[in-house]
Motif scaffolding. Structure first.
Motif, PDB file in Angstrom:
ATOM      1  N   MET A   4       0.829  -1.208   0.000  1.00  0.00           N
ATOM      2  CA  MET A   4       0.000   0.000   0.000  1.00  0.00           C
ATOM      3  C   MET A   4       0.861   1.254   0.000  1.00  0.00           C
ATOM      4  SD  MET A   4      -3.436  -0.732   2.283  1.00  0.00           S
ATOM      5  CE  MET A   4      -2.821  -1.887   3.478  1.00  0.00           C
ATOM      6  N   LYS A   5       1.911   1.261   0.789  1.00  0.00           N
ATOM      7  CA  LYS A   5       2.799   2.420   0.811  1.00  0.00           C
ATOM      8  C   LYS A   5       3.498   2.607  -0.541  1.00  0.00           C
ATOM      9  CE  LYS A   5       5.261   3.818   4.107  1.00  0.00           C
ATOM     10  NZ  LYS A   5       4.580   5.123   4.200  1.00  0.00           N
ATOM     11  N   ALA A   6       3.904   1.511  -1.168  1.00  0.00           N
ATOM     12  CA  ALA A   6       4.573   1.602  -2.466  1.00  0.00           C
ATOM     13  C   ALA A   6       3.639   2.164  -3.539  1.00  0.00           C
ATOM     14  CB  ALA A   6       5.085   0.221  -2.876  1.00  0.00           C
ATOM     15  N   SER A   7       2.344   1.931  -3.389  1.00  0.00           N
ATOM     16  CA  SER A   7       1.375   2.437  -4.375  1.00  0.00           C
ATOM     17  C   SER A   7       1.018   3.901  -4.155  1.00  0.00           C
ATOM     18  CB  SER A   7       0.101   1.589  -4.332  1.00  0.00           C
ATOM     19  OG  SER A   7      -0.582   1.773  -3.099  1.00  0.00           O
ATOM     20  N   GLY A   8       1.494   4.482  -3.045  1.00  0.00           N
ATOM     21  CA  GLY A   8       1.234   5.897  -2.785  1.00  0.00           C
ATOM     22  C   GLY A   8       0.288   6.161  -1.638  1.00  0.00           C
ATOM     23  N   VAL A   9      -0.220   5.117  -0.981  1.00  0.00           N
ATOM     24  CA  VAL A   9      -1.145   5.305   0.149  1.00  0.00           C
ATOM     25  C   VAL A   9      -0.397   5.879   1.351  1.00  0.00           C
ATOM     26  CG1 VAL A   9      -2.623   4.102   1.815  1.00  0.00           C
ATOM     27  CG2 VAL A   9      -2.666   3.440  -0.603  1.00  0.00           C
ATOM     28  N   GLN A  10      -0.996   6.874   1.998  1.00  0.00           N
ATOM     29  CA  GLN A  10      -0.464   7.386   3.258  1.00  0.00           C
ATOM     30  C   GLN A  10      -0.963   6.485   4.383  1.00  0.00           C
ATOM     31  OE1 GLN A  10       1.898   9.505   1.788  1.00  0.00           O
ATOM     32  NE2 GLN A  10       1.607  10.546   3.726  1.00  0.00           N
ATOM     33  N   PHE A  11      -0.055   5.726   4.992  1.00  0.00           N
ATOM     34  CA  PHE A  11      -0.453   4.722   5.988  1.00  0.00           C
ATOM     35  C   PHE A  11      -0.152   5.243   7.387  1.00  0.00           C
ATOM     36  CE2 PHE A  11      -0.691   0.827   8.333  1.00  0.00           C
ATOM     37  CZ  PHE A  11      -1.550   0.012   7.610  1.00  0.00           C
ATOM     38  N   VAL A  12      -1.180   5.266   8.243  1.00  0.00           N
ATOM     39  CA  VAL A  12      -1.062   5.746   9.623  1.00  0.00           C
ATOM     40  C   VAL A  12      -1.470   4.612  10.554  1.00  0.00           C
ATOM     41  CG1 VAL A  12      -1.815   7.457  11.323  1.00  0.00           C
ATOM     42  CG2 VAL A  12      -1.615   8.100   8.900  1.00  0.00           C
ATOM     43  N   THR A  13      -0.629   4.314  11.534  1.00  0.00           N
ATOM     44  CA  THR A  13      -0.941   3.269  12.523  1.00  0.00           C
ATOM     45  C   THR A  13      -1.078   3.905  13.901  1.00  0.00           C
ATOM     46  OG1 THR A  13       0.394   1.692  11.266  1.00  0.00           O
ATOM     47  CG2 THR A  13      -0.241   1.054  13.494  1.00  0.00           C
ATOM     48  N   LEU A  14      -2.256   3.786  14.482  1.00  0.00           N
ATOM     49  CA  LEU A  14      -2.511   4.316  15.823  1.00  0.00           C
ATOM     50  C   LEU A  14      -2.707   3.150  16.779  1.00  0.00           C
ATOM     51  CD1 LEU A  14      -4.989   7.254  15.047  1.00  0.00           C
ATOM     52  CD2 LEU A  14      -2.490   7.292  15.177  1.00  0.00           C
ATOM     53  N   LEU A  15      -1.879   3.090  17.807  1.00  0.00           N
ATOM     54  CA  LEU A  15      -1.995   2.023  18.800  1.00  0.00           C
ATOM     55  C   LEU A  15      -3.210   2.209  19.683  1.00  0.00           C
ATOM     56  CD1 LEU A  15       1.771   1.981  19.807  1.00  0.00           C
ATOM     57  CD2 LEU A  15       0.610   0.399  18.248  1.00  0.00           C
ATOM     58  N   ALA A  16      -3.673   3.422  19.795  1.00  0.00           N
ATOM     59  CA  ALA A  16      -4.881   3.742  20.557  1.00  0.00           C
ATOM     60  C   ALA A  16      -5.337   5.129  20.138  1.00  0.00           C
ATOM     61  CB  ALA A  16      -4.628   3.695  22.063  1.00  0.00           C
ATOM     62  N   LEU A  17      -6.640   5.358  20.197  1.00  0.00           N
ATOM     63  CA  LEU A  17      -7.214   6.676  19.970  1.00  0.00           C
ATOM     64  C   LEU A  17      -8.060   6.993  21.195  1.00  0.00           C
ATOM     65  CD1 LEU A  17      -7.750   9.132  18.195  1.00  0.00           C
ATOM     66  CD2 LEU A  17      -9.561   7.856  17.054  1.00  0.00           C
ATOM     67  N   SER A  18      -7.394   7.439  22.250  1.00  0.00           N
ATOM     68  CA  SER A  18      -8.090   7.657  23.520  1.00  0.00           C
ATOM     69  C   SER A  18      -7.232   8.512  24.433  1.00  0.00           C
ATOM     70  CB  SER A  18      -8.397   6.316  24.211  1.00  0.00           C
ATOM     71  OG  SER A  18      -7.205   5.715  24.674  1.00  0.00           O
ATOM     72  N   ASP A  19      -7.794   8.852  25.587  1.00  0.00           N
ATOM     73  CA  ASP A  19      -7.083   9.638  26.606  1.00  0.00           C
ATOM     74  C   ASP A  19      -6.549   8.767  27.724  1.00  0.00           C
ATOM     75  OD1 ASP A  19      -7.414  12.329  25.605  1.00  0.00           O
ATOM     76  OD2 ASP A  19      -9.546  12.105  26.034  1.00  0.00           O
ATOM     77  N   GLU A  20      -6.466   7.461  27.528  1.00  0.00           N
ATOM     78  CA  GLU A  20      -6.159   6.543  28.621  1.00  0.00           C
ATOM     79  C   GLU A  20      -4.679   6.422  28.946  1.00  0.00           C
ATOM     80  OE1 GLU A  20      -8.116   2.997  27.131  1.00  0.00           O
ATOM     81  OE2 GLU A  20      -9.752   3.334  28.535  1.00  0.00           O
ATOM     82  N   GLY A  21      -3.814   7.099  28.205  1.00  0.00           N
ATOM     83  CA  GLY A  21      -2.388   7.013  28.479  1.00  0.00           C
ATOM     84  C   GLY A  21      -1.718   5.971  27.603  1.00  0.00           C
ATOM     85  N   ALA A  22      -0.518   5.544  28.013  1.00  0.00           N
ATOM     86  CA  ALA A  22       0.270   4.608  27.210  1.00  0.00           C
ATOM     87  C   ALA A  22      -0.441   3.260  27.115  1.00  0.00           C
ATOM     88  CB  ALA A  22       1.657   4.439  27.826  1.00  0.00           C
ATOM     89  N   PRO A  23      -0.725   2.776  25.898  1.00  0.00           N
ATOM     90  CA  PRO A  23      -1.442   1.504  25.757  1.00  0.00           C
ATOM     91  C   PRO A  23      -0.492   0.314  25.754  1.00  0.00           C
ATOM     92  CG  PRO A  23      -1.114   2.488  23.608  1.00  0.00           C
ATOM     93  CD  PRO A  23      -0.482   3.439  24.612  1.00  0.00           C
ATOM     94  N   ALA A  24      -1.043  -0.858  25.973  1.00  0.00           N
ATOM     95  CA  ALA A  24      -0.286  -2.093  25.763  1.00  0.00           C
ATOM     96  C   ALA A  24      -0.373  -2.448  24.283  1.00  0.00           C
ATOM     97  CB  ALA A  24      -0.878  -3.218  26.612  1.00  0.00           C
ATOM     98  N   TYR A  25       0.741  -2.888  23.687  1.00  0.00           N
ATOM     99  CA  TYR A  25       0.739  -3.198  22.258  1.00  0.00           C
ATOM    100  C   TYR A  25       1.881  -4.152  21.939  1.00  0.00           C
ATOM    101  CZ  TYR A  25       4.549   0.238  21.990  1.00  0.00           C
ATOM    102  OH  TYR A  25       5.724   0.924  22.175  1.00  0.00           O
ATOM    103  N   ASP A  26       1.833  -4.734  20.761  1.00  0.00           N
ATOM    104  CA  ASP A  26       2.876  -5.661  20.321  1.00  0.00           C
ATOM    105  C   ASP A  26       4.053  -4.848  19.792  1.00  0.00           C
ATOM    106  OD1 ASP A  26       4.451  -7.414  18.581  1.00  0.00           O
ATOM    107  OD2 ASP A  26       2.852  -8.879  18.902  1.00  0.00           O
ATOM    108  N   ARG A  27       5.121  -4.803  20.556  1.00  0.00           N
ATOM    109  CA  ARG A  27       6.269  -3.954  20.208  1.00  0.00           C
ATOM    110  C   ARG A  27       7.023  -4.474  18.984  1.00  0.00           C
ATOM    111  NH1 ARG A  27       7.234  -0.272  24.210  1.00  0.00           N
ATOM    112  NH2 ARG A  27       6.020  -0.596  26.128  1.00  0.00           N
ATOM    113  N   GLU A  28       7.034  -5.774  18.791  1.00  0.00           N
ATOM    114  CA  GLU A  28       7.726  -6.336  17.627  1.00  0.00           C
ATOM    115  C   GLU A  28       7.043  -5.909  16.336  1.00  0.00           C
ATOM    116  OE1 GLU A  28       8.997 -10.702  15.762  1.00  0.00           O
ATOM    117  OE2 GLU A  28       8.156 -10.543  17.797  1.00  0.00           O
ATOM    118  N   HIS A  29       5.722  -5.984  16.306  1.00  0.00           N
ATOM    119  CA  HIS A  29       4.985  -5.563  15.117  1.00  0.00           C
ATOM    120  C   HIS A  29       5.090  -4.056  14.908  1.00  0.00           C
ATOM    121  CE1 HIS A  29       2.224  -9.356  15.150  1.00  0.00           C
ATOM    122  NE2 HIS A  29       3.435  -9.604  14.686  1.00  0.00           N
ATOM    123  N   ALA A  30       5.090  -3.295  15.990  1.00  0.00           N
ATOM    124  CA  ALA A  30       5.222  -1.841  15.877  1.00  0.00           C
ATOM    125  C   ALA A  30       6.581  -1.480  15.272  1.00  0.00           C
ATOM    126  CB  ALA A  30       5.056  -1.185  17.242  1.00  0.00           C
ATOM    127  N   ALA A  31       7.626  -2.160  15.701  1.00  0.00           N
ATOM    128  CA  ALA A  31       8.962  -1.901  15.158  1.00  0.00           C
ATOM    129  C   ALA A  31       9.040  -2.281  13.686  1.00  0.00           C
ATOM    130  CB  ALA A  31      10.010  -2.670  15.967  1.00  0.00           C
TER     131      ALA A  31
END
Length: 459
Positions: free
Chosen positions: A396-423
């Motif tokens: 998708m990025k190679a085709s020109g799509v602007q790709f945005v990844t949000l681990l959370a969309l909230s006011d709850e503070g730092a979320p738990a997430y898969d750090r390997e996939h994020a990296a």
């Protein structure tokens, strides 16, 4: 036991140097995240002149509340005494609290409301599984307790205590009763709980639940819609480039960059042979936005905010918005975007996660990659095929799509997430980060203009 009504007076400002700081009693200390709310609740100044406390720990659920009666105003406490009083409310009053402070009738009722949630208050030390609370599974008892905390504490503290009661005491099923829903203080977290109970909710409760959800959604729209539309309208204007701009529409950064080869050293200036300027967003569609939302249980608040933002974006003529939710299955809710409440009740919180399948569907819906912003909202705990997921993002990025990844969309503070996939996503040029609702319009504006995203500093 029924407490007598008493007038409340606003406590004087305390002096931290006037009395020693007692040691915290672990029996009364709530879990991480709750203690501060409890301390804030205990120290919040009361404002009502006369209050009739309802005893949340009464043995009989049907016991009537004592009638209101006027009382003489109490004399303001000395700063040192007031500090001890507040510590006594925080610590819970066991013999080891070290305050030696005796509570009055009003404070005793407030202490009872805290004890019902955070500890027995019977003088025995309680830790871990030994601790229990005084609400039980009785709807009348919980309803009276809800009335107590709304009487004694500000709404922000009430919301925290309600969430603690649901998490600590397993009171979610009581929210299936209309009378309970009418008594609670509605917020985003309550909406998330209601959505998780949607399939088990009886018909008699669904209408009340929809009213509660609609109130929260309308409040969020009032807070977020105007700024979102203004920010994105400006971004759409700036993203439309024209070659013959008016003077005030010239994009000087891009114009200078495009004309550097025309620099005249003797005059120390650039002669711009080609001007680049901002266009003006018309009614035609300029950008396509795909919101792909993980609806696993941990993403409840993000689902609520994303649904509201999806409805706001869908109301803008220059943006073609698509909203997709997923767990192990994928559901396209685009046709319900005119009403975010319908979107929310179309979700099903809980279950597994197959990000690869969701991205495959979204990829199939993209018709203008260079004009598309793809927003994945997920904690990235993938239950599908990891390598295929990363290949789809790269494609998708190679085709020109602007790709945005949000681990959370909230006011709850730092979320738990898969750090390997994020990296791994960051290595593909799609950094993953948590985003508050207030920052989301700026993130979308940056993606639309194809400039660096305003990624918040890590905590």
């Amino acid at each position: 036991m029924t407490t007598e009504p008493n007038d409340l007076t606003t406590p004087e400002t305390t002096d931290p140097a006037r009395s020693p700081r007692p040691r915290m009693n672990p029996a009364r200390r709530p879990p991480m995240g709750n203690h501060q709310a409890t301390e804030d609740a205990a120290t919040a100044p009361a404002t009502a002149p006369t209050l009739v406390p309802v005893n949340a720990l009464a043995a009989s659920p049907a016991a009537p509340a004592a009638p209101a009666a006027p009382a003489a105003p109490a004399a303001p406490a000395a700063p040192a005494d007031e500090r001890l009083r507040r510590w006594r409310l925080v610590l819970g009053g066991e013999a080891a609290d070290g305050t030696g402070c005796t509570l009055g009738a009003q404070d005793a009722a407030m202490d009872g409301a805290l004890t019902a949630l955070y500890g027995r208050g019977d003088g025995k030390r309680q830790t871990g599984k030994d601790r229990s609370a005084g609400l039980g599974a009785s709807a009348p008892s919980v309803a009276r307790w809800l009335g107590d905390i709304r009487t004694y504490f500000p709404s922000s503290v009430v919301q925290v205590m309600q969430r603690d009661a649901i998490d600590r005491l397993g009171l979610s099923t009581l929210l299936l009763e209309p009378e309970m829903l009418e008594a609670v203080e509605a917020d985003v977290h309550l909406v998330g709980t209601l959505l998780s109970l949607n399939k088990a909710m009886p018909e008699t409760t669904k209408e009340t639940a929809r009213a509660v959800v609609r109130k929260v959604v309308e409040d969020l729209e009032k807070r977020l819609a105007t700024r979102t539309r203004a920010t994105l309208t400006g971004a759409l204007d700036r993203s439309a480039r024209i070659s013959r701009p008016r003077h005030h529409d010239i994009d000087w950064n891009r114009t200078i960059s495009a004309n550097l080869k025309h620099y005249l050293p003797e005059y120390r200036t650039i002669v711009p042979e080609r001007l680049i300027g901002y266009g003006r967003a018309s009614r035609s569609v300029k950008k396509e936005v795909v919101l792909c939302i993980d609806q696993s249980g941990s993403m409840a608040a993000s689902v609520v905010y994303a649904s509201v933002f999806g409805a706001v974006l869908a109301s803008m003529r220059s943006i073609d918005t698509r909203l997709v939710v997923f767990d192990t299955a994928v559901v396209d809710l685009t046709d319900q975007l005119d009403d975010p409440v319908d979107v929310l009740f179309g979700t099903q919180l809980g279950g597994g996660t197959d990000i690869n399948r969701a991205l495959a569907y979204c990829q199939s819906q993209i018709t203008r990659p260079a004009e598309t912003v793809m927003v994945l909202i997920s904690d990235l705990y993938e239950g599908g095929i990891r390598n295929e997921m990363l290949k789809r993002v790269a494609a998708m990025k190679a085709s020109g799509v602007q790709f945005v990844t949000l681990l959370a969309l909230s006011d709850e503070g730092a979320p738990a997430y898969d750090r390997e996939h994020a990296a791994a996503l960051a290595a593909l040029g799609a950094p993953a980060f948590a985003c508050t609702p207030d920052l989301f319009p700026e993130v979308m504006a940056a993606a639309i203009e194809k400039r660096p995203l305003p990624i918040p500093d890590p905590v």
